[in-house]
Design an enzyme around this catalytic site. Sequence first.
Site, PDB file in Angstrom:
ATOM      1  N   TRP A 143      10.746   4.879  -7.020  1.00 35.79           N
ATOM      2  CA  TRP A 143      11.113   3.526  -6.628  1.00 35.79           C
ATOM      3  C   TRP A 143      11.853   3.457  -5.295  1.00 35.79           C
ATOM      4  O   TRP A 143      11.940   2.385  -4.697  1.00 35.79           O
ATOM      5  CB  TRP A 143      12.003   2.883  -7.715  1.00 35.79           C
ATOM      6  CG  TRP A 143      13.186   3.721  -8.113  1.00 35.79           C
ATOM      7  CD1 TRP A 143      13.274   4.535  -9.197  1.00 35.79           C
ATOM      8  CD2 TRP A 143      14.434   3.845  -7.425  1.00 35.79           C
ATOM      9  NE1 TRP A 143      14.500   5.167  -9.233  1.00 35.79           N
ATOM     10  CE2 TRP A 143      15.237   4.757  -8.158  1.00 35.79           C
ATOM     11  CE3 TRP A 143      14.977   3.280  -6.276  1.00 35.79           C
ATOM     12  CZ2 TRP A 143      16.523   5.110  -7.768  1.00 35.79           C
ATOM     13  CZ3 TRP A 143      16.260   3.626  -5.871  1.00 35.79           C
ATOM     14  CH2 TRP A 143      17.017   4.531  -6.622  1.00 35.79           C
ATOM     15  N   ASN A 144      12.400   4.565  -4.808  1.00 40.55           N
ATOM     16  CA  ASN A 144      13.254   4.463  -3.617  1.00 40.55           C
ATOM     17  C   ASN A 144      12.460   4.260  -2.327  1.00 40.55           C
ATOM     18  O   ASN A 144      12.963   3.700  -1.364  1.00 40.55           O
ATOM     19  CB  ASN A 144      14.184   5.672  -3.504  1.00 40.55           C
ATOM     20  CG  ASN A 144      13.459   6.996  -3.489  1.00 40.55           C
ATOM     21  OD1 ASN A 144      12.296   7.098  -3.858  1.00 40.55           O
ATOM     22  ND2 ASN A 144      14.153   8.035  -3.062  1.00 40.55           N
ATOM     23  N   PRO A 168       2.894   3.977 -10.258  1.00 39.49           N
ATOM     24  CA  PRO A 168       4.119   3.727  -9.500  1.00 39.49           C
ATOM     25  C   PRO A 168       5.318   3.612 -10.431  1.00 39.49           C
ATOM     26  O   PRO A 168       5.166   3.475 -11.650  1.00 39.49           O
ATOM     27  CB  PRO A 168       3.830   2.388  -8.822  1.00 39.49           C
ATOM     28  CG  PRO A 168       2.968   1.670  -9.822  1.00 39.49           C
ATOM     29  CD  PRO A 168       2.135   2.738 -10.492  1.00 39.49           C
ATOM     30  N   SER A 221      12.919  13.085 -10.212  1.00 43.24           N
ATOM     31  CA  SER A 221      14.008  13.972 -10.601  1.00 43.24           C
ATOM     32  C   SER A 221      13.500  15.355 -10.989  1.00 43.24           C
ATOM     33  O   SER A 221      12.359  15.518 -11.436  1.00 43.24           O
ATOM     34  CB  SER A 221      14.787  13.378 -11.777  1.00 43.24           C
ATOM     35  OG  SER A 221      14.023  13.462 -12.971  1.00 43.24           O
ATOM     36  N   GLU A 242       7.949  17.042  -5.560  1.00 42.90           N
ATOM     37  CA  GLU A 242       9.053  16.787  -4.630  1.00 42.90           C
ATOM     38  C   GLU A 242      10.184  16.248  -5.481  1.00 42.90           C
ATOM     39  O   GLU A 242      10.169  15.103  -5.929  1.00 42.90           O
ATOM     40  CB  GLU A 242       8.609  15.795  -3.549  1.00 42.90           C
ATOM     41  CG  GLU A 242       9.537  15.764  -2.356  1.00 42.90           C
ATOM     42  CD  GLU A 242      10.546  14.649  -2.447  1.00 42.90           C
ATOM     43  OE1 GLU A 242      11.702  14.946  -2.838  1.00 42.90           O
ATOM     44  OE2 GLU A 242      10.201  13.510  -2.145  1.00 42.90           O
ATOM     45  N   CYS A 276      16.176  11.415  -1.624  1.00 45.70           N
ATOM     46  CA  CYS A 276      16.320  12.809  -2.040  1.00 45.70           C
ATOM     47  C   CYS A 276      16.873  13.688  -0.929  1.00 45.70           C
ATOM     48  O   CYS A 276      17.362  14.784  -1.195  1.00 45.70           O
ATOM     49  CB  CYS A 276      14.980  13.355  -2.525  1.00 45.70           C
ATOM     50  SG  CYS A 276      13.637  13.055  -1.367  1.00 45.70           S
ATOM     51  N   GLU A 376      23.658  15.553  -8.175  1.00 52.83           N
ATOM     52  CA  GLU A 376      23.096  14.705  -7.126  1.00 52.83           C
ATOM     53  C   GLU A 376      23.658  13.291  -7.235  1.00 52.83           C
ATOM     54  O   GLU A 376      23.672  12.690  -8.306  1.00 52.83           O
ATOM     55  CB  GLU A 376      21.567  14.663  -7.240  1.00 52.83           C
ATOM     56  CG  GLU A 376      20.905  13.870  -6.137  1.00 52.83           C
ATOM     57  CD  GLU A 376      19.387  13.926  -6.208  1.00 52.83           C
ATOM     58  OE1 GLU A 376      18.743  13.593  -5.204  1.00 52.83           O
ATOM     59  OE2 GLU A 376      18.849  14.303  -7.269  1.00 52.83           O
ATOM     60  N   GLU A 453       4.203  17.942   1.492  1.00 56.30           N
ATOM     61  CA  GLU A 453       3.508  16.720   1.892  1.00 56.30           C
ATOM     62  C   GLU A 453       3.692  16.542   3.390  1.00 56.30           C
ATOM     63  O   GLU A 453       4.691  16.955   3.958  1.00 56.30           O
ATOM     64  CB  GLU A 453       4.054  15.511   1.129  1.00 56.30           C
ATOM     65  CG  GLU A 453       3.775  15.571  -0.365  1.00 56.30           C
ATOM     66  CD  GLU A 453       4.288  14.380  -1.134  1.00 56.30           C
ATOM     67  OE1 GLU A 453       3.667  14.029  -2.154  1.00 56.30           O
ATOM     68  OE2 GLU A 453       5.324  13.805  -0.727  1.00 56.30           O
TER      69      GLU A 453
END
Length: 473
Positions: A143-144, A168, A221, A242, A276, A376, A453
Site C-alpha cells: 500500500w505504501n 494489490p 513484510s 522485497e 522500506c 522496523e 527489481e
Amino acid sequence: MLYINGEWITDGNKMDVINPATGKVIDSVTIGGREETKEAITHATEAFKTWKNIPGAKRGRYLATVVKLMREKREILAETITRENGKPFSDARGEVRSAIDYLEWYAEEAKRLYGDTLPASQVDKHLMVLREPIGVSAAITPWNFPLSMITRKIAPALAAGCTVVLKPASQTPLSAIKVFECFHEAGIPKGVVNLVIGPAEEIGKEMTSNPDVRKLTFTGSTAIGKKLMRDAADTVKKVSMELGGHAPFIVFEDADIDEAVTGVLLTKFKNSGQTCISTNRIYVAESIVEEFGKRLAQKTAELRIGNGMEDGVDVGPVINKGAMEKIAAQVEDAVKNNGKILQGGNIHKPEEGSGYFYEPTVIQYATEEMQIATEETFGPVAPIFPFSSEEEVIEKANHKQYGLAAYCYTKDMGCGLRMMKALEYGIVGINDPAPIVIQAPFGGVKESGIGKEGGKYGLEEYMEEKFVSIGMK
C-alpha cells in the site's frame, strides 16, 4: 472491481476503501477470493501460450501505449494515490512519474532479450543458451507505493513475455484499478493482465499452491514473505521478495551537517516514514551529535503535517490506526529508556475531522535497548545514536536480520569506499539520500529479500535459461 480475462467484474461482495487523512470511506470495490484467483490464473495460463510468442518489439509497443495513457491521466492517478494512501499530492505526482518510467524502460527493453552462443568443446557441436519467459507470474503489491510497485513488477513481466495475476494491497485498490483501466484501454490481449482484489489469505493460498503459477513476486513484510516462500516451496516456484528494512544513516565527523540533515529529512519523513528504505537508525559521530540533533529538530519542526491534498503539506497520515498506535508505543518505549524527544513525540490531532497522524519526531540519546533500535519503524520517527569509531558504527549498522538500504555521509573518499564495502546492504547511498533509479537493481540481502527489481536485473527475474546443444554430424 476485478479484471479477469479482459473483462471487468463488478458484481459480488464489496470492500470499503478508507482515506487515512479523514478516516472516512471514499469508495467501495468488488472483491474476490480463491475461486476468482484460480479463474484468473487459468486465463493467464491460456494467454501465455500466445503472448510469449509475440515479438518483443510488439510487446513493447503495448507498454508504450500504456505509458501514453498514464501520462494523459497523471493528475487523476496522483489524486487517487493521495486519497487512498494519504501521501502529499506532490509526492503522489512523483510516484506517478516513477510508475510511468518503469513502463517506459521495459517497453524499450522488451526488444533486447538476448541469448548466447557458447564456444563448443567439439567441432561437431553448436551450443546456445536461449532466454525464455518463465510463465504465469503472480504479483502481490503493498500500500505504501500503490501505483509504482505495480508497474515495477508488471512491466518487466510483460516485456519478458510472461502473463500476470496481480493482487494489490486491500488498503489501496483504487490505484490498481486505475492502472488496469489503462491496460484495458491499450488493448493488451485478454488474459495477459488480471487483477484480483480481496482477502490476502485466500488469494495468496491459490497463488502459491497453483502449479500453473511459475513465478511469485511480493513486496511487503519479512514475516509474510517467509510464509509465502514456505507455501510456494511445494510447487518449487521462482520467487522474488522485497521485504522489510531497517536502514542506518551514518554521519561522520567530517560530513557537512546541513547536507546530512537534509538527507535525513528526505529519507525519513517522505511518505511519513512508510517506506522500506526509510532511515530507521541515525548514527552520528559523538563530536557533532549535539549540533546535528539540534539542527535536525529545527528542520523537522518546519515540516507541515496534514491532509495530502492540501497545498504545502510535507507529511501526511500513516496508513491506519494500528500503525499510528505502534509508532506511539515505540516512542513511549524510547522515552522509558532515557531517550530525549527534541521534536514531536505525539499523535497529531488535525484541526478539522479525524485521521491517523503522528508528529514528525526526533529522539536524541537513542540506545540499542530501545525497541526502535531493532524493530522496523514504519513512521516519522528519527532516533539518533552516537558513535565513537568507524569500527563501532559498522558493527552497529549491520543489522543481523535486515539488509535493504543504508546511507553514509562523509567527505573522506577513503572512508566512503570502506563503508561501501563494509555495509551489508543491497543498496548503499554515499552522500546520496536518493540512490534509487530505474536502471539499477533494487533489492536486499539477508532477510530483506531475494531477487532484484529495476533495470536489466528486474527483467532477468522473469526469464529462464534453456541450454541447447546441436550435433552437426
